[in-house]
Enzyme design. Structure first.
Site: not given
Ligand SMILES: Cc1ncc(C[n+]2csc(CCOP(=O)(O)OP(=O)(O)O)c2C)c(N)n1
Lengths: 356, 329
Positions: B60, B129
């Site tokens: 990322e 998450h």
């Protein structure tokens, strides 16, 4: 003699002869002038800092001039250059002027970033100099993106990315070199290994001290060079540039060099010995270049003196210009945050700041 | 008007913008061969090729930076975050790079980049998450932040975000990709919704409910319930969180004099806090009650279904908050 492990002192009083011959008379003369320009500029900046005209973090490039000058001699207009916060040298060779660089150091609106960037963030976007970045390692992905963009657009421009060896322990470095090799991007990564990240010597931070060998882990070409030698630096980078331009392949280059001053203006450099610093001053990159010019008969003592004087004059002129330049206007504090602010103002929803 | 899913609407926006401008490309994990972790990029690889629909390794930080670097020299990247939980690894590139380079260079760069993907809690994924990240991005000058609630808004706003010359954080929701709604037929012309404009999703006169993304449905649910008691709630979907459409918000507050904010993020320094500050400061005399915010509880999201349900705001909580600001129980 107290030379850090891995750093071997340059062995003769001038640049590598074969490299110097390949570099040639004109480029060697130009290199001397460029290195002098940086050296005198930095010395002037140090004085302006001491006298309070420059503030903030200010990292000088003194001692490392051959890396930027040699490497950038291998580029053409249209190529992209990006570096970390020790950026005055690269800036001066790639599109910034002594005047707008000194003005930037003093936070003036005539600075190359209009007084918004300061020492660590110099820019000349149109000439392909993309900063000046203050987060260690963080501009390595940006360089990778520039390589991606050149390839995407079918251009043969290459990107040169400089960083200190301290950045080699950041994840950004590993992720980026993997992508560059995987995607065959035209990027040349140059680590300026001056052996110290602030006060941390290389062997206290990296399990591997032959840094160029890290390239193997990315299936990338890795090259070691003597970064005190401007001709050698040009020669090695030139080969890497050719590889990037014609085959779109990245290269990782380790340039071993040394900074003669502290990490920044506030650093007395207690973590290394005077003896070590003196040893490296014997192989000052500008002195090596000068000796090559004399030995080859490519420049006279008079010319060398004159060039050095011109460099000092340019630095003095830059100081005068910068000191006399206006600071940015207070009412412009909201400029350059958005292209289209859509009703945003910098002090929305806060108690109005005093303007006096 | 054709009825399509949010996923299809986003896909149309990407498809149309990539077809319109060769500088636009999509990059991220699993956007190509896999057709998108949530299938938003379905078919784009086949249509535009691997050069413009770029699969990345799981990196990322660096692919966000690759996007910013490419934007610095003229491309218009759309960077897909598989979810914004993982975008946390890329925040340096977004906060220190995308958001600041225009200013630090004295205006020498545009950074026309979009970071998009699902944000906020989904269902039973536990804490790592389930992060709602909008307040982090909103705190950074230089960024624009968008979070649509309907397929039409998603399409029109994503197209505007891609055309914008500033970095835009575009926050979707895992649980909304299958939602359906009317979206103008592409054949009927270019459908773009300008950034920075809120949308009144339900008109009312008694209380203003400020919300975005999934919370819009909590607000609409609450409004339906309140209507049974004769309370007419006005549901204002902010759509763009930065910059804020203060005009539309204030127009509604001047009409209702009572405000509830709803978000799925934590309360501390959340968006509701900002909204409440502005409203009390700018419209103090208009208010008939203190602003009340409805947020997630201030804990990392637990896994167990009953705990997750307890942590997240519901239409019932919103209705209760509306009654509270109306002093009706
Ligand atoms: C991510 C990050 N961590 C820490 C710092 C503080 N810092 C500034 S320079 C520096 C040392 C970096 O050394 P190196 O990369 O070798 O470059 P050099 O100073 O030798 O040019 C550190 C730790 C920073 N700027 N960014």
């Amino acid at each position: 003699m107290g030379v850090p492990s891995g750093h071997k002192l340059h062995e003769q009083d001038r640049c590598d002869d074969a490299a110097a011959t390949a570099f040639g008379r004109e480029r060697m003369r130009e290199a001397f002038q460029q290195m002098s320009k940086i050296r005198r500029f930095e010395e002037r900046a140090a004085r302006e800092y001491a006298s309070g005209h420059i503030s903030g973090f200010c990292h000088l490039y003194i001692g490392q001039e051959a890396v930027a000058v040699g490497a950038l001699a291998a580029t053409k207009a249209g190529d992209h250059v990006i570096t970390a916060y020790r950026d005055h040298g690269h800036a001066l060779i790639r599109g910034c002027t002594p005047r707008n660089t000194m003005a930037e150091l003093m936070g003036k609106v005539t600075g190359n970033a209009r007084g918004r960037g300061g020492s660590m963030h110099m820019f000349a976007a149109e000439q392909g100099f993309h900063g000046g970045h203050g987060i260690v390692g963080a501009h390595i992905p940006l360089a990778t993106g520039m390589g991606f963009a050149s390839k995407y657009q079918g251009k043969d421009d290459v990107t040169l990315c400089f960083f200190g060896e301290g950045a080699l322990n950041q994840g950004a470095f590993y992720e980026s070199l993997n992508l560059a090799s995987l995607w065959k991007l035209p990027v040349i990564y140059v680590v300026e290994n001056n052996n110290y990240a602030m006060g941390t010597a290389l062997e206290r931070a990296s399990a591997v001290t032959d840094l160029y060998k890290k390239a193997e882990g990315f299936a990338m070409e890795g090259v070691l060079l003597d970064g005190m030698d401007v001709a050698k630096t040009w020669q090695v980078v030139d080969q890497a540039v050719a590889r990037a331009r014609t085959e779109s392949r990245p290269t990782f280059i380790e340039a071993r060099c040394y900074r003669f001053r502290g990490h920044s203006m506030s650093d007395p450099a207690k973590y290394r010995t005077n003896q070590e610093v003196e040893a490296f001053k014997q192989v000052d990159p500008i002195a090596l270049c000068r000796q090559s010019l004399i030995t080859a008969g490519w420049a006279t003592e008079d010319e060398l003196e004159r060039w050095d004087e011109e460099a000092s004059e340019a630095a003095t002129d830059a100081s005068t210009f910068a000191r006399e330049s206006p600071a940015p206007r207070l009412e412009d504090v909201g400029l350059y945050v958005y292209k289209d602010p859509m009703g945003w103002t910098p002090d929305e929803a806060t108690f109005p700041h005093r303007r006096d | 008007m054709p009825v399509i899913t949010m996923r299809e609407a986003l896909n149309q926006a990407l498809d149309e913008e990539m077809a319109r401008d060769p500088k636009v490309f999509l990059m991220g994990e699993e956007v190509g061969e896999y057709q998108g972790a949530y299938k938003v990029s379905q078919g784009l690889l086949q249509k535009f090729g691997a050069q413009r629909v770029v699969d990345t390794p799981i990196t990322e930080l660096s692919f966000a930076g690759v996007g910013v670097g490419a934007a610095m020299i003229g491309l218009r990247p759309v960077i897909e975050m598989m979810t914004f939980n993982f975008c946390i690894l890329a925040l340096d590139q977004i906060f220190n790079g995308a958001a600041k380079l225009r200013l630090m260079s004295g205006g020498q760069y545009h950074i026309p980049i979009v970071f998009r993907g699902p944000n906020g809690p989904a269902h039973m994924l536990s804490a790592q998450h389930s992060t709602a990240t909008e307040n982090w991005f909103c705190n950074v000058p230089g960024l624009k932040v968008v979070s649509p609630s309907t397929p039409a808004d998603a399409k029109g706003l994503l197209k505007a975000a891609i055309r914008d010359d500033d970095p835009v954080i575009f926050l979707e929701s895992e649980l909304m990709y299958a939602n359906t709604g009317e979206v103008p037929d592409p054949a009927a012309g270019d459908f773009v919704i300008p950034l920075g404009k809120a949308d009144v999703k339900r008109v009312g006169k008694d209380v203003t409910i400020l919300c975005w993304s999934k919370a819009v449905f909590h607000a609409l649910g609450a409004a339906a319930e309140l209507a049974k008691d004769g309370i007419e709630a006005e549901v204002v979907d902010l759509r763009t969180l930065r910059p804020l459409d203060v005009e539309t918000i204030y127009r509604s507050v001047r009409k209702t004099h009572r405000v509830v904010t709803v978000e799925e993020g934590s309360p501390y320094a959340g968006i509701g806090a900002e909204l409440a500050y502005r409203i009390q400061h700018d419209l103090f005399d208009e208010l008939d009650a203190p602003v009340v915010r409805v947020t997630a509880l201030d804990v990392p999201m637990p896994y167990a279904e009953n705990l997750e349900n307890l942590v997240l705001p519901t239409p019932r909580d919103v209705a209760a908050a509306a009654r509270a600001v109306l002093y009706r129980s």
